[in-house]
Design a protein around this motif. Structure first.
Motif, PDB file in Angstrom:
ATOM      1  N   THR A 148      21.352 -49.492   5.176  1.00 37.33           N
ATOM      2  CA  THR A 148      22.593 -50.252   5.039  1.00 37.33           C
ATOM      3  C   THR A 148      22.781 -51.065   6.316  1.00 37.33           C
ATOM      4  O   THR A 148      21.904 -51.034   7.197  1.00 37.33           O
ATOM      5  CB  THR A 148      23.805 -49.312   4.851  1.00 37.33           C
ATOM      6  N   ASP A 149      23.915 -51.755   6.422  1.00 41.18           N
ATOM      7  CA  ASP A 149      24.149 -52.574   7.625  1.00 41.18           C
ATOM      8  C   ASP A 149      24.216 -51.728   8.877  1.00 41.18           C
ATOM      9  O   ASP A 149      23.880 -52.170   9.967  1.00 41.18           O
ATOM     10  CB  ASP A 149      25.473 -53.350   7.483  1.00 41.18           C
ATOM     11  N   SER A 150      24.685 -50.489   8.706  1.00 46.84           N
ATOM     12  CA  SER A 150      24.935 -49.704   9.917  1.00 46.84           C
ATOM     13  C   SER A 150      24.017 -48.494  10.086  1.00 46.84           C
ATOM     14  O   SER A 150      23.992 -47.885  11.151  1.00 46.84           O
ATOM     15  CB  SER A 150      26.390 -49.209   9.904  1.00 46.84           C
TER      16      SER A 150
ATOM     17  N   LEU B 299      21.059 -41.988  10.068  1.00 49.62           N
ATOM     18  CA  LEU B 299      20.916 -42.259  11.514  1.00 49.62           C
ATOM     19  C   LEU B 299      21.451 -43.662  11.785  1.00 49.62           C
ATOM     20  O   LEU B 299      21.055 -44.616  11.090  1.00 49.62           O
ATOM     21  CB  LEU B 299      19.448 -42.151  11.927  1.00 49.62           C
ATOM     22  N   PRO B 300      22.354 -43.811  12.735  1.00 48.59           N
ATOM     23  CA  PRO B 300      22.967 -45.127  12.945  1.00 48.59           C
ATOM     24  C   PRO B 300      21.958 -46.171  13.410  1.00 48.59           C
ATOM     25  O   PRO B 300      21.046 -45.863  14.165  1.00 48.59           O
ATOM     26  CB  PRO B 300      24.015 -44.855  14.028  1.00 48.59           C
ATOM     27  N   LEU B 301      22.187 -47.398  12.940  1.00 49.01           N
ATOM     28  CA  LEU B 301      21.231 -48.469  13.258  1.00 49.01           C
ATOM     29  C   LEU B 301      21.467 -49.080  14.628  1.00 49.01           C
ATOM     30  O   LEU B 301      20.600 -49.753  15.143  1.00 49.01           O
ATOM     31  CB  LEU B 301      21.362 -49.564  12.220  1.00 49.01           C
TER      32      LEU B 301
END
Ligand code: ADP
Length: 330
Positions: free
Chosen positions: A249-251, A325-327
């Motif tokens: 996803t975006d994040s 896991l955050p991007l």
């Protein structure tokens, strides 16, 4: 112990505040004294110049002013003592609270670990003692005993390795080395490690992950996916399928491990990430090895990556573990 340390810290805070306060009160008192003496001298000098018979100065009034000023300072310091006593006690509690939480957690960890270690050690000891007392013990029986004991020792070794790993993650100073990674670089070795176990149960492993890029600690993330795949294998009946998929996803990047296994009951769901927690079905089934540490370690790894781990499950249908896991690290 907490209250005692809190009182000691309060006493130290109070000592520092009172030393500063009394020191400055002393300086102020001395300055006021000097000023009052100077005032008396100037007044006397002016009287002597202005009047042929100068009126006498009321020195008692000056002394009384000094005494009253001293009394005021004592009262102010008393007030500071009481107010800063309360504030110091409050601040000492606030300072020590995170340390208390950490120590309580460590103590719980030690007592849980000793409890888990005691059971297999006691059973090893008992079986060795009983066999030693058995005068008719044949070589065949002795070999069987040694084999059983070796299995038990192997399990103990796994437990101690898991405990060591978990304790390392609990250490707030434990630093991970982050690097740019490709998801396949992490998933492939985890699958290879699990494949022999999956083959034994004729389970099909399907890897549908995309080759995404993420940022993290390579060995830790490999451990994380191995734990999730190992559980999927352990808690699946033979001839089922385990699927690993990924989403971006975006994040965040999410990795999903889905099995068609025994599932997790709603009663167990809130506890499965707790240390040493095993659902009754896992505990009572002695063929499913484990000590209830895998998911606790998995959670620590995910937290160290500022991510999250969640699960959806239906009894006897299967479970899906999702790691996000955050991007913004990628
Ligand atoms: P262990 O597998 O050693 O018992 P874990 O911490 O890995 O410890 O898992 C805790 C508990 O969560 C397990 O005992 C089991 O009851 C449950 N569990 C974990 N993964 C699964 C899964 N894929 N399917 C069903 N239950 C699971």
């Amino acid at each position: 112990m907490f209250t005692q340390t809190r009182l000691k810290l309060t006493a130290w805070y109070l000592l520092i505040i009172m030393v500063i306060s009394i020191f400055f009160s002393g300086i102020i008192y001395r300055m006021v004294n000097v000023e009052l003496n100077r005032f008396a001298n100037i007044q006397r000098f002016r009287f002597e110049r202005r009047f042929p018979t100068p009126p006498t100065l009321d020195l008692d009034l000056i002394e009384e002013t000094k005494r009253r000023f001293l009394l005021i300072l004592v009262f102010i310091n008393g007030g500071i003592l009481i107010i800063s006593g309360g504030l110091s006690f409050f601040l000492a509690g606030k300072t020590l609270y995170p340390i208390k939480v950490m120590i309580d957690d460590q103590n719980r960890f030690i007592s849980d670990s000793s409890h888990e270690l005691r059971t297999p050690i006691t059973s090893l000891k008992t079986s060795l003692e009983v066999s030693l007392r058995d005068k008719k013990l044949s070589v065949k029986d002795a070999k069987k005993l040694l084999r059983d004991n070796l299995n038990e020792v192997n399990r103990l070794q796994i437990l101690s390795d898991d405990l060591l790993q978990l304790s390392r993650y609990q250490d707030p100073n434990h630093q991970l080395v982050f690097q740019k990674l490709s998801l396949s670089e992490l998933i492939k070795p985890a699958i290879n490690q699990i494949k022999p176990l999956a083959n034994k149960k004729q389970l099909t492993l399907i890897d549908q992950t995309k080759n995404l890029t993420l940022y993290g600690a390579k060995n830790r993330l490999a451990d994380l996916f191995t734990i999730l795949l190992d559980n999927a294998v352990k808690y699946s009946p033979p001839q089922k399928t385990i699927t690993i998929t990924s989403r971006k996803t975006d994040s965040a990047i999410s990795v999903l491990v889905t099995d068609q296994g025994i599932g997790i009951s709603p009663k167990d769901m809130p506890h499965i990430f707790d240390r040493f927690y095993r659902a009754d079905s896992a505990r009572s089934n002695s063929r499913v090895p484990g000590y209830g540490l895998g998911l606790a370690i998995a959670k620590k790894i995910v937290e160290a990556h500022h991510g999250s781990i969640s699960v959806t499950s239906q009894l006897n249908q299967g479970s899906t573990f999702t790691v996000s896991l955050p991007l913004h690290f990628s």
